[in-house]
Design a protein around this motif. Structure first.
Motif: not given
Length: 279
Positions: A45-49, A145-153, A169-171, A175-179
């Motif tokens: 969202p920061l990129f889009l904003d 192709k994993r069903p859900e991505y972890t932070i490591e993925d 930066a990944a973390v 966190e921003r996407i989860a807002e």
């Protein structure tokens, strides 16, 4: 004020199907095409904003994927047509087109097929069209192709796991996407993922001759890459050095397949300057 985390999903009716999209900001319309498996919620969202400070930013779901209806595409031109069809449905005569990863493929083909519509093109983390010599890293096929991505993925797929700066930066991006807490988009069903594979294979075969058209394209193109893209290595662009008439390349150090998520503000600044100064 509408932002990337509170904007609602809208629908554009196009020839019996509906394209789901979100729109924020004001100014020249800038339509962004998405990555493999990407729905409206995967953009940072920061990129889009930041982009929305100067442009009307439109993100969307391809035909038949996530919240959009219709039959999904099987060629890369099908996906590129979604960009044009959405622009037409929204009444836009001139747009900036952009895309991330698979969406970069769609943006390139849209730019080469519809130069009267697209003034500038921004390609993030994508290969040039046609045959390229450096392949995708094998581990990418498993992780992506994993069903859900972890932070490591996500760190492996979109950042640079060898860099502490990139891992942090990944973390922050996650966190921003989860807002966003409500109004989420639908996920792309796993049984439909093969449509991206078909589109990608078609892009490599290059039936529209996009590679040669890109070399001669008058409208400017900005390519933004990480220096270690596990999916589409930046070195494939180096092979076209001095062959591209109006394509500019920026490479981020210690960055991966999603440089706009690692450097959202800097990436948007580069895009601003490119569109402002390159005509």
């Amino acid at each position: 004020m509408k932002t990337a985390v509170n904007s609602e999903i809208k629908f554009a009716e196009i020839n019996g199907r509906k394209l789901a999209y979100r729109s924020i900001g004001e100014g020249q319309p800038f339509i962004l095409a998405n990555r493999f498996r990407g729905d409206l919620d995967v953009w940072d969202p920061l990129f889009l904003d930041k982009l929305a400070e100067k442009y009307t930013i439109i993100t969307f779901d391809y035909t038949g994927l996530a919240s959009s209806t219709g039959t999904p595409g099987t060629s890369i031109l099908d996906f590129a047509n979604d960009i044009k069809d959405l622009a037409d449905a929204l009444g836009y005569k001139k747009i900036i087109a952009g895309g991330w990863s698979f969406g970069g493929f769609a943006a390139v083909v849209a730019a080469t097929e519809f130069p009267e519509l697209i003034t500038h093109t921004v390609v993030i983390g994508a290969n040039p069209p046609g045959e390229n010599s450096i392949p995708i890293e094998e581990m990418f096929f498993d992780v992506s192709k994993r069903p859900e991505y972890t932070i490591e993925d996500e760190t492996y797929l979109f950042f640079e796991p060898a860099s502490e700066r990139s891992k942090k930066a990944a973390v922050r991006s996650r966190e921003r996407i989860a807002e966003r807490t409500n109004g989420h988009d639908k996920k792309v069903l796993e049984e439909l993922w093969n449509h991206y594979t078909l589109g990608s294979a078609d892009y490599a075969v290059d039936p529209t001759n996009a590679r040669e058209k890109l070399k001669k394209l008058q409208n400017p193109v900005l390519v933004i890459m990480g220096d270690h893209d596990v999916c589409f290595p930046v070195e494939n662009w180096y092979a076209l050095n001095r062959q591209l008439k109006n394509t500019h390349l920026i490479v981020f150090p210690e960055a991966g397949h999603g440089p706009q998520h690692e450097y959202p503000e800097l990436t948007s600044s580069y895009i601003f300057e490119f569109i402002k100064n390159i005509q």
